[in-house]
Design a protein around this motif. Sequence first.
Motif, PDB file in Angstrom:
ATOM      1  N   TYR A 149       0.828  -1.217   0.000  1.00 18.30           N
ATOM      2  CA  TYR A 149       0.000   0.000   0.000  1.00 18.30           C
ATOM      3  C   TYR A 149       0.855   1.257   0.000  1.00 18.30           C
ATOM      4  N   SER A 150       2.027   1.181   0.613  1.00 16.39           N
ATOM      5  CA  SER A 150       2.951   2.313   0.622  1.00 16.39           C
ATOM      6  C   SER A 150       3.552   2.548  -0.753  1.00 16.39           C
ATOM      7  N   GLU A 151       4.138   1.502  -1.310  1.00 18.44           N
ATOM      8  CA  GLU A 151       4.848   1.606  -2.583  1.00 18.44           C
ATOM      9  C   GLU A 151       3.925   1.832  -3.779  1.00 18.44           C
ATOM     10  N   LYS A 152       2.829   1.093  -3.836  1.00 19.95           N
ATOM     11  CA  LYS A 152       1.959   1.129  -5.021  1.00 19.95           C
ATOM     12  C   LYS A 152       0.927   2.247  -4.989  1.00 19.95           C
ATOM     13  N   LEU A 153       0.413   2.569  -3.796  1.00 19.93           N
ATOM     14  CA  LEU A 153      -0.690   3.533  -3.716  1.00 19.93           C
ATOM     15  C   LEU A 153      -0.361   4.803  -2.945  1.00 19.93           C
ATOM     16  N   GLY A 154       0.802   4.861  -2.321  1.00 21.29           N
ATOM     17  CA  GLY A 154       1.211   6.079  -1.635  1.00 21.29           C
ATOM     18  C   GLY A 154       0.678   6.257  -0.217  1.00 21.29           C
ATOM     19  N   PHE A 155       0.146   5.189   0.388  1.00 26.10           N
ATOM     20  CA  PHE A 155      -0.318   5.283   1.773  1.00 26.10           C
ATOM     21  C   PHE A 155       0.870   5.497   2.699  1.00 26.10           C
ATOM     22  N   VAL A 156       0.628   6.159   3.825  1.00 28.51           N
ATOM     23  CA  VAL A 156       1.649   6.408   4.838  1.00 28.51           C
ATOM     24  C   VAL A 156       1.314   5.579   6.069  1.00 28.51           C
ATOM     25  N   TYR A 157       2.296   4.838   6.556  1.00 30.15           N
ATOM     26  CA  TYR A 157       2.128   4.002   7.749  1.00 30.15           C
ATOM     27  C   TYR A 157       1.949   4.890   8.977  1.00 30.15           C
ATOM     28  N   ASP A 158       0.938   4.562   9.819  1.00 29.43           N
ATOM     29  CA  ASP A 158       0.712   5.314  11.054  1.00 29.43           C
ATOM     30  C   ASP A 158       1.222   4.548  12.266  1.00 29.43           C
ATOM     31  N   TYR A 159       0.617   3.402  12.554  1.00 27.14           N
ATOM     32  CA  TYR A 159       1.040   2.605  13.708  1.00 27.14           C
ATOM     33  C   TYR A 159       0.465   1.194  13.622  1.00 27.14           C
ATOM     34  N   THR A 160       1.046   0.305  14.421  1.00 28.19           N
ATOM     35  CA  THR A 160       0.608  -1.088  14.519  1.00 28.19           C
ATOM     36  C   THR A 160       0.192  -1.351  15.960  1.00 28.19           C
ATOM     37  N   TYR A 161      -0.795  -2.218  16.136  1.00 27.28           N
ATOM     38  CA  TYR A 161      -1.195  -2.652  17.474  1.00 27.28           C
ATOM     39  C   TYR A 161      -1.535  -4.135  17.442  1.00 27.28           C
ATOM     40  N   GLU A 162      -1.593  -4.753  18.621  1.00 32.30           N
ATOM     41  CA  GLU A 162      -1.903  -6.177  18.722  1.00 32.30           C
ATOM     42  C   GLU A 162      -3.035  -6.405  19.707  1.00 32.30           C
ATOM     43  N   VAL A 163      -3.833  -7.436  19.448  1.00 27.10           N
ATOM     44  CA  VAL A 163      -4.851  -7.914  20.385  1.00 27.10           C
ATOM     45  C   VAL A 163      -4.518  -9.384  20.623  1.00 27.10           C
ATOM     46  N   GLU A 164      -3.805  -9.638  21.725  1.00 23.45           N
ATOM     47  CA  GLU A 164      -3.323 -10.994  22.001  1.00 23.45           C
ATOM     48  C   GLU A 164      -4.456 -12.005  22.122  1.00 23.45           C
ATOM     49  N   ALA A 165      -5.579 -11.609  22.711  1.00 23.68           N
ATOM     50  CA  ALA A 165      -6.702 -12.529  22.898  1.00 23.68           C
ATOM     51  C   ALA A 165      -7.244 -13.053  21.577  1.00 23.68           C
ATOM     52  N   LEU A 166      -7.074 -12.284  20.511  1.00 20.30           N
ATOM     53  CA  LEU A 166      -7.534 -12.699  19.184  1.00 20.30           C
ATOM     54  C   LEU A 166      -6.399 -13.209  18.309  1.00 20.30           C
ATOM     55  N   ASN A 167      -5.174 -13.177  18.845  1.00 21.36           N
ATOM     56  CA  ASN A 167      -4.000 -13.559  18.075  1.00 21.36           C
ATOM     57  C   ASN A 167      -3.943 -12.740  16.777  1.00 21.36           C
ATOM     58  N   MET A 168      -4.092 -11.418  16.944  1.00 26.80           N
ATOM     59  CA  MET A 168      -4.227 -10.511  15.813  1.00 26.80           C
ATOM     60  C   MET A 168      -3.264  -9.339  15.918  1.00 26.80           C
ATOM     61  N   LYS A 169      -2.714  -8.937  14.777  1.00 27.67           N
ATOM     62  CA  LYS A 169      -1.965  -7.697  14.653  1.00 27.67           C
ATOM     63  C   LYS A 169      -2.710  -6.839  13.645  1.00 27.67           C
ATOM     64  N   ALA A 170      -2.620  -5.542  13.789  1.00 28.58           N
ATOM     65  CA  ALA A 170      -3.274  -4.638  12.848  1.00 28.58           C
ATOM     66  C   ALA A 170      -2.461  -3.360  12.717  1.00 28.58           C
ATOM     67  N   ALA A 171      -2.666  -2.678  11.611  1.00 27.34           N
ATOM     68  CA  ALA A 171      -1.968  -1.422  11.368  1.00 27.34           C
ATOM     69  C   ALA A 171      -2.933  -0.424  10.741  1.00 27.34           C
ATOM     70  N   PHE A 172      -2.678   0.837  11.016  1.00 23.79           N
ATOM     71  CA  PHE A 172      -3.394   1.921  10.361  1.00 23.79           C
ATOM     72  C   PHE A 172      -2.448   2.609   9.387  1.00 23.79           C
ATOM     73  N   MET A 173      -3.006   2.956   8.224  1.00 24.61           N
ATOM     74  CA  MET A 173      -2.282   3.719   7.217  1.00 24.61           C
ATOM     75  C   MET A 173      -3.210   4.838   6.737  1.00 24.61           C
ATOM     76  N   THR A 174      -2.625   5.914   6.228  1.00 25.11           N
ATOM     77  CA  THR A 174      -3.440   7.014   5.727  1.00 25.11           C
ATOM     78  C   THR A 174      -3.009   7.427   4.326  1.00 25.11           C
ATOM     79  N   LEU A 175      -3.978   7.952   3.603  1.00 19.98           N
ATOM     80  CA  LEU A 175      -3.746   8.569   2.305  1.00 19.98           C
ATOM     81  C   LEU A 175      -4.658   9.785   2.274  1.00 19.98           C
ATOM     82  N   ASP A 176      -4.057  10.962   2.405  1.00 16.23           N
ATOM     83  CA  ASP A 176      -4.811  12.209   2.550  1.00 16.23           C
ATOM     84  C   ASP A 176      -5.720  12.093   3.782  1.00 16.23           C
ATOM     85  N   ASP A 177      -7.047  12.197   3.609  1.00 10.61           N
ATOM     86  CA  ASP A 177      -7.967  12.104   4.745  1.00 10.61           C
ATOM     87  C   ASP A 177      -8.528  10.698   4.937  1.00 10.61           C
ATOM     88  N   PHE A 178      -8.078   9.748   4.139  1.00 13.21           N
ATOM     89  CA  PHE A 178      -8.607   8.380   4.207  1.00 13.21           C
ATOM     90  C   PHE A 178      -7.712   7.503   5.076  1.00 13.21           C
TER      91      PHE A 178
END
Length: 99
Positions: free
Chosen positions: A20-49
Amino acid sequence: MQLHHFGITARNLTETIHWYSEKLGFVYDYTYEVEALNMKAAFMTLDDFRLEIFELQSSAPMPEYRSEVATNIRVGNQSCCSRCRRHRSNSSYIEGARY
């Protein structure tokens, strides 16, 4: 009301962030984890999206029919979140959530 963010699931969070960074120009914001769900997630932005990308350890590969527009269009999206001006935070609801 306005769109706050859109969520998708990915098999590899790091590769998806890079794509998403290289192909579409999104900017990485941050990553977080929810151990109970065995899940990692990240937020990225492109302008106001904002885009939220989920990686679950138990996720299965995408079925073949999802790669075709004619059949995938019937499936829907992962998540779509809106923000209301009157209610800027639902933190009390989120903090009380049980996974």
